[in-house]
Structures are given as structure tokens and as C-alpha cells.
Design an enzyme around this catalytic site. Structure first.
Site, PDB file in Angstrom:
ATOM      1  CE1 TYR A   1      13.828  -1.814  21.835  1.00  0.00           C
ATOM      2  CE2 TYR A   1      13.483  -2.361  19.524  1.00  0.00           C
ATOM      3  CZ  TYR A   1      13.284  -2.636  20.857  1.00  0.00           C
ATOM      4  OH  TYR A   1      12.552  -3.736  21.228  1.00  0.00           O
TER       5      TYR A   1
ATOM      6  CG  ASP B   1      18.332  -1.033  38.247  1.00  0.00           C
ATOM      7  OD1 ASP B   1      18.425  -1.280  37.021  1.00  0.00           O
ATOM      8  OD2 ASP B   1      18.598   0.076  38.735  1.00  0.00           O
TER       9      ASP B   1
ATOM     10  CG  ASN C   1      10.669  -9.465  29.138  1.00  0.00           C
ATOM     11  OD1 ASN C   1      10.212  -9.385  28.008  1.00  0.00           O
ATOM     12  ND2 ASN C   1      10.113  -8.819  30.169  1.00  0.00           N
TER      13      ASN C   1
ATOM     14  CB  SER D   1      16.956  -9.813  19.846  1.00  0.00           C
ATOM     15  OG  SER D   1      17.391  -8.877  18.884  1.00  0.00           O
TER      16      SER D   1
ATOM     17  CB  THR E   1      13.415  -9.977  38.730  1.00  0.00           C
ATOM     18  OG1 THR E   1      13.735  -9.833  37.340  1.00  0.00           O
ATOM     19  CG2 THR E   1      13.887 -11.337  39.219  1.00  0.00           C
TER      20      THR E   1
ATOM     21  CE  LYS F   1      15.621  -5.046  22.183  1.00  0.00           C
ATOM     22  NZ  LYS F   1      15.457  -5.892  23.392  1.00  0.00           N
TER      23      LYS F   1
END
Length: 284
Positions: free
Chosen positions: A149, A57, A84, A135, A34, A153
Site C-alpha cells: 500500500y 473500472d 479516489n 494518497s 463513477t 502511495k
């Protein structure tokens, strides 16, 4: 190989997602690959009898639901979900706008949550499945210029750890993947957004850091093709790990963090241990 499984991979139009989808196909599995643009997915992966390219999305629940429905209609089940898709809003905290910080969390945290929420009913019904979530070593140890970021994570880490015992009774497992630096497209202009210097105190450090990070692009030590193959091997094992340090630098980050936590626990052990309520039982 083990029995054929059917994978759903997000962010499969470029970067690591392409390598993961290809490795799963090479291992004999079926793949729903996807991305926001399914034509880009097809261009990257070509055609294959066990491949279905679907628009997705991760920030749009309706888009997620449609992709999961398409996967089930084509293959009848989803055995492995790979969360991912993600991006990187770089910068010192004071220079990252509130809107950009929220956008980072929306994609990197709520994106996987949206997809997993849609896939779990399928996995519960079949009483099996594995939720793999990417992660980062930045989800283990924070660092300057990565506050947004790392926050996204770190949140994934806590969510996945908490999800594990919730879904285990239904034959569903989880795996967190913490890569170090891999030669992916994360540091390209398509995936990383760098801030414009707005605060004098940070301006020179921002320019130096952006220059350094751009210089790292394409020079990272990790091979994403090898990571993808190793990931397929782990998902096909009898007991996939709950957390996988992907890369020697990720192992080093794990070890350093573990030692830091032990050192911090010991640093004020007596004071920390003295906080029991006076009225509590002696062995409480």
C-alpha cells in the site's frame, strides 16, 4: 460559492467517494460519480439533476475512456478530477504474493494514471482544471504491514509532484490529499485483503496485526463527511494546495517525516558534502 464546476469522482459507489460526490453536489457543482457498478452509485447518492452515474473500472483504459466521454457529453467539460478509487493489500512484505503486490500497484497507482491520462486532454483544451489525487499518510511515512500500500502511495506522490510543472502552463493544477485515519470503508472486507500466515516467523505478528486492524474499523477518529466538505472548500479556493494533510494525525506524520529528513541530512553532512569530484570547480 465560486462558479459552478463539473467534477469527475472515481470510487463513488461507497466510502469516501460517496461523501465527496455528495459534498460537491451540495455546493452546487455538477458531478460525474463513477464506480464499477453505477447502480450502486445511484443507490448511494440518489437522483439529482446535476448527477451522472457512470460505470468505471480504473484498471481498464477502455472503461476509463468511455466514462470521460460520457462526462463531456453530459456537462461539456471536466473542471475537477478526484482520483479516489483504491484498495488495500495488507501484510508483511514476504507474505504478500507477487500477484497481490502487482494488483495493489495496478489499482492504486495505474488506476489514477489511467483516469488522469484520459482527462488531461479535456482540461488542456479548456485551459483549466484541477487533478486531485488521494494518497495517504502512508505515502509520507511507510510502516510495517503496509509495504504494498505504501509503495503505491509513495509512487503517487512522485508522479503528482512531477506532473504539476508539466501541466501548469495549461492552467491545470494538482492536489495531493494525504488523509490519516478516517472512518471509511478502507478496512472493511470489501476494500482490504489480509494475508493468510504462511511464514512461521511472521505468523503470530500477522494474527495480532490483523486482529488490531479489524478492531480499528469503524473506530477511526476522522470524519469523512467533514473531509469531503473541506475538500470542496479547498478546490473552490483561488490557490488549492499542492499537498493537503487531512487530519491532525496526518499533520503529525508530516511534521515527524520532515524532522526525520532534516536529522538524516545532518547525520552525515560532512561525509555527504565531501563527495565532490576532485576535478570539479570549487564552487560546483
Amino acid at each position: 460559492m465560486t462558479d459552478k464546476k463539473f467534477w469527475l469522482v472515481t470510487g463513488a459507489g461507497r466510502g469516501m467517494g460517496i461523501d465527496i460526490a455528495r459534498a460537491a453536489l451540495d455546493a452546487g457543482h455538477g458531478v460525474v460519480a463513477t464506480g464499477r457498478d453505477p447502480d450502486r452509485v445511484t443507490a448511494a447518492l440518489g437522483t439529482h439533476e446535476d448527477l451522472l452515474a457512470v460505470a468505471l473500472d480504473v484498471t481498464d483504459p477502455a472503461s476509463v475512456a468511455a466514462a470521460v466521454d460520457a462526462a463531456v457529453q453530459r456537462f461539456g467539460r471536466i473542471d475537477v478530477l478526484v482520483n479516489n478509487a483504491g484498495n488495500f493489500y495488507a501484510g508483511f512484505f514476504e507474505e504478500i504474493t507477487s500477484e497481490d503486490f502487482r494488483a495493489q500497484i495496478e489499482t492504486n497507482l495505474f488506476g489514477p494514471l489511467n483516469v488522469t491520462r484520459a482527462v488531461l486532454p479535456v482540461m488542456r483544451a479548456q485551459r483549466s482544471g484541477l487533478v486531485v489525487t488521494f494518497s495517504s499518510s502512508a505515502g509520507i511515512t511507510g510502516g510495517e504491514f503496509t509495504s504494498a500500500y505504501a509503495a503505491s502511495k509513495f509512487a503517487l506522490e512522485g508522479w503528482s509532484e512531477s506532473l504539476t510543472p508539466e501541466v501548469a502552463p495549461y492552467g491545470i493544477g494538482t492536489m495531493l490529499v494525504e488523509p490519516g485515519f478516517f472512518r471509511t470503508e478502507l478496512l472493511t472486507e470489501d476494500s482490504t485483503r489480509y494475508p493468510e500466515p504462511t511464514i512461521d516467523d511472521y505468523a503470530e505478528r500477522t494474527r495480532q496485526t490483523v486482529t488490531a486492524w479489524r478492531g480499528m474499523n469503524g473506530q477511526q477518529s476522522g470524519d469523512p463527511v467533514k473531509l469531503a466538505r473541506a475538500l470542496v472548500e479547498l478546490t473552490d479556493s483561488d490557490e488549492p494546495p499542492l499537498r493537503w494533510a487531512a487530519g491532525a494525525d496526518a499533520i503529525a506524520a508530516f511534521e515527524q517525516k520532515a524532522q526525520q529528513l532534516l536529522d538524516q541530512a545532518d547525520a552525515h553532512r560532512d561525509l555527504s558534502s565531501s563527495l565532490v569530484h576532485d576535478g570539479a570547480p570549487a564552487n560546483a
